[in-house]
Design a protein around this motif. Structure first.
Motif, mmCIF file in Angstrom:
data_model
loop_
_atom_site.group_PDB
_atom_site.id
_atom_site.type_symbol
_atom_site.label_atom_id
_atom_site.label_comp_id
_atom_site.label_asym_id
_atom_site.label_seq_id
_atom_site.Cartn_x
_atom_site.Cartn_y
_atom_site.Cartn_z
ATOM 1 N N ALA A 135 0.822 -1.205 0.000
ATOM 2 C CA ALA A 135 0.000 0.000 0.000
ATOM 3 C C ALA A 135 0.860 1.261 0.000
ATOM 4 N N GLY A 136 1.988 1.222 0.721
ATOM 5 C CA GLY A 136 2.876 2.389 0.720
ATOM 6 C C GLY A 136 3.497 2.648 -0.640
ATOM 7 N N GLY A 137 3.893 1.563 -1.342
ATOM 8 C CA GLY A 137 4.437 1.749 -2.695
ATOM 9 C C GLY A 137 3.410 2.302 -3.664
ATOM 10 N N THR A 138 2.180 1.803 -3.584
ATOM 11 C CA THR A 138 1.116 2.307 -4.466
ATOM 12 C C THR A 138 0.794 3.765 -4.165
ATOM 13 N N ALA A 139 0.757 4.109 -2.875
ATOM 14 C CA ALA A 139 0.474 5.491 -2.503
ATOM 15 C C ALA A 139 1.564 6.442 -2.999
ATOM 16 N N SER A 140 2.823 6.013 -2.903
ATOM 17 C CA SER A 140 3.916 6.851 -3.413
ATOM 18 C C SER A 140 3.817 7.042 -4.929
ATOM 19 N N GLN A 141 3.441 5.983 -5.635
ATOM 20 C CA GLN A 141 3.277 6.091 -7.082
ATOM 21 C C GLN A 141 2.192 7.104 -7.443
ATOM 22 N N TYR A 142 1.048 7.012 -6.780
ATOM 23 C CA TYR A 142 -0.048 7.931 -7.079
ATOM 24 C C TYR A 142 0.279 9.360 -6.652
ATOM 25 N N ASP A 143 1.042 9.533 -5.590
ATOM 26 C CA ASP A 143 1.450 10.885 -5.184
ATOM 27 C C ASP A 143 2.338 11.532 -6.250
ATOM 28 N N THR A 144 3.274 10.742 -6.791
ATOM 29 C CA THR A 144 4.144 11.285 -7.847
ATOM 30 C C THR A 144 3.342 11.646 -9.085
ATOM 31 N N MET A 145 2.432 10.765 -9.492
ATOM 32 C CA MET A 145 1.606 11.042 -10.667
ATOM 33 C C MET A 145 0.694 12.244 -10.431
ATOM 34 N N SER A 146 0.173 12.375 -9.221
ATOM 35 C CA SER A 146 -0.704 13.503 -8.922
ATOM 36 C C SER A 146 0.042 14.830 -9.016
ATOM 37 N N GLY A 147 1.307 14.853 -8.543
ATOM 38 C CA GLY A 147 2.086 16.079 -8.651
ATOM 39 C C GLY A 147 2.347 16.481 -10.098
ATOM 40 N N LEU A 148 2.661 15.497 -10.944
ATOM 41 C CA LEU A 148 2.902 15.802 -12.352
ATOM 42 C C LEU A 148 1.628 16.254 -13.061
ATOM 43 N N PHE A 149 0.522 15.589 -12.796
ATOM 44 C CA PHE A 149 -0.737 15.974 -13.431
ATOM 45 C C PHE A 149 -1.214 17.349 -12.971
ATOM 46 N N SER A 150 -0.908 17.702 -11.724
ATOM 47 C CA SER A 150 -1.276 19.038 -11.246
ATOM 48 C C SER A 150 -0.513 20.116 -12.015
ATOM 49 N N GLN A 151 0.766 19.869 -12.276
ATOM 50 C CA GLN A 151 1.532 20.833 -13.060
ATOM 51 C C GLN A 151 1.017 20.923 -14.501
ATOM 52 N N LEU A 152 0.621 19.782 -15.089
ATOM 53 C CA LEU A 152 0.064 19.808 -16.439
ATOM 54 C C LEU A 152 -1.277 20.535 -16.479
ATOM 55 N N ASN A 153 -2.093 20.324 -15.478
ATOM 56 C CA ASN A 153 -3.375 21.029 -15.433
ATOM 57 C C ASN A 153 -3.178 22.532 -15.301
ATOM 58 N N GLY A 154 -2.208 22.923 -14.496
ATOM 59 C CA GLY A 154 -1.918 24.346 -14.402
ATOM 60 C C GLY A 154 -1.384 24.915 -15.704
ATOM 61 N N LEU A 155 -0.659 24.092 -16.444
ATOM 62 C CA LEU A 155 -0.134 24.537 -17.728
ATOM 63 C C LEU A 155 -1.246 24.708 -18.772
ATOM 64 N N LEU A 156 -2.136 23.729 -18.831
ATOM 65 C CA LEU A 156 -3.224 23.819 -19.812
ATOM 66 C C LEU A 156 -4.258 24.865 -19.426
ATOM 67 N N GLY A 157 -4.392 25.137 -18.131
ATOM 68 C CA GLY A 157 -5.319 26.160 -17.682
ATOM 69 C C GLY A 157 -6.731 25.624 -17.531
ATOM 70 N N SER A 158 -7.522 26.359 -16.790
ATOM 71 C CA SER A 158 -8.928 25.985 -16.582
ATOM 72 C C SER A 158 -9.759 26.452 -17.775
#
Length: 266
Positions: A135-158
Motif C-alpha cells: 500500500a505504501g508503494g502504491t500510494a507513493s506512485q499515485y502521489d508522484t503522478m498527482s504532482g505531475l498531473f497538477s503541473q500539467l493542469n496548471g499549464l493547460l489552464g482551466s
C-alpha cells in the motif's frame, strides 16, 4: 492409687478374646481357619500407608536451593521489566516492533531450580507488514503522478481562463466563423491571424513546459535509482547479519527493526 487408675485405662475385651499378635510389622491370625498364618495389614492406597509406615519420595531442599530459585525469579523479572521499559520508550520509534518475554523452567539434574528467560520475541504480523509495504508503494506512485498531473493542469489552464489552450482554440474557431461570413474583410483576416499566433504561442509554451517536466522526471529517476540501490544494499547487508545471528542463536530484533525502516523507505 496408680494401679486402679491403670486398670481402668486398660482396654476392656470380651470374654475369650485377645489382641492379635504382631511380629515385625505383620499380624498373626487367631481365627480357626488361618490360625498361625501371617496376615498382611490392609493397604491404605489413598495415603500410601502400609502397616502404619508412610512411603515418601520427597527430597530435601536446601536453603541454597531456595535462595537460588528466588534469585532466578528476581533476575528473570528484572529482564522482563527491561523489555517492558524498552517497549514504552520506543512507542513512537519508526520501525520498532513490540517485544514479549518467553519464560521457561530452570532445571538441573531433574529438579526445578527456578525460572529463566527462554527468549525475547518480536511481535509482528508478516501479512500486515507485506500489505503495508504494498500500500505504501502504491500510494507513493499515485502521489508522484498527482504532482505531475497538477503541473500539467496548471499549464493547460482551466476552461474559463483566457490564456488556457481551450480558450485559445475557441477564439480561433470564432475567428474562422467571422471570416467565413466576410471573406474579403481585412479585419476578419487579421482576427484569424491573431488567433493563430496566439494559439501557436500557447502550443509553444505547453511544449516547453512539458519538456521541462520530462527533464525533471529524468533527474528524479536518476536520483531515485541511486537511493534505491543504496537501500537495496543496506537491506542485503542486514539480511546477511540477521542470517548470521540466527545461525549463532543470537538476538536480531534491532536488525529486524532497521530492515523494516529500510523497506519502508524503499
Amino acid at each position: 492409687a496408680a494401679a486402679p487408675e491403670a486398670q481402668r485405662n486398660r482396654q476392656e475385651l470380651p470374654v475369650r478374646q485377645s489382641l492379635p499378635l504382631r511380629r515385625q510389622g505383620v499380624l498373626l491370625s487367631k481365627n480357626r481357619q488361618n490360625r498361625g498364618k501371617i496376615v498382611h495389614p490392609r493397604w491404605h492406597g489413598a495415603c500410601d500407608v502400609s502397616g502404619g509406615t508412610k512411603y515418601s519420595d520427597l527430597k530435601t531442599v536446601s536453603l541454597n536451593g531456595i535462595a537460588a530459585s528466588a534469585i532466578s525469579a528476581l533476575t528473570t523479572n528484572q529482564a522482563a521489566l527491561g523489555v517492558v521499559s524498552n517497549n514504552i520508550s520506543n512507542l513512537n520509534t519508526p520501525g520498532y516492533a513490540r517485544r514479549v518475554v518467553n519464560l521457561q523452567t530452570l532445571a538441573a539434574g531433574g529438579q526445578l531450580m527456578g525460572v529463566d528467560v527462554a527468549g525475547v520475541q518480536r511481535v509482528t504480523d508478516q501479512f500486515l507488514a507485506q500489505e503495508q509495504l504494498a500500500a505504501g508503494g502504491t500510494a507513493s506512485q499515485y502521489d508522484t503522478m498527482s504532482g505531475l498531473f497538477s503541473q500539467l493542469n496548471g499549464l493547460l489552464g482551466s476552461p474559463g481562463d483566457n490564456q488556457s489552450l481551450a480558450t485559445q482554440m475557441t477564439n480561433l474557431a470564432s475567428a474562422f466563423a467571422t471570416a467565413s461570413q466576410a471573406p474579403t474583410s481585412s479585419a476578419s483576416r487579421t482576427g484569424v491571424i491573431t488567433a493563430l499566433n496566439s494559439l501557436g504561442d500557447t502550443f509553444s509554451g505547453v511544449f516547453g513546459t512539458i519538456s521541462s517536466l520530462r527533464n525533471q522526471i529524468d533527474q528524479q529517476t536518476v536520483s531515485s535509482i541511486s537511493s534505491t540501490n543504496s537501500l537495496i544494499k543496506q537491506i542485503f547487508d542486514l539480511n546477511s547479519q540477521i542470517k548470521s545471528n540466527t545461525a549463532q542463536d543470537q538476538q536480531s530484533s534491532a536488525l529486524l527493526d532497521q530492515r523494516d525502516v529500510a523497506l519502508g523507505n524503499l
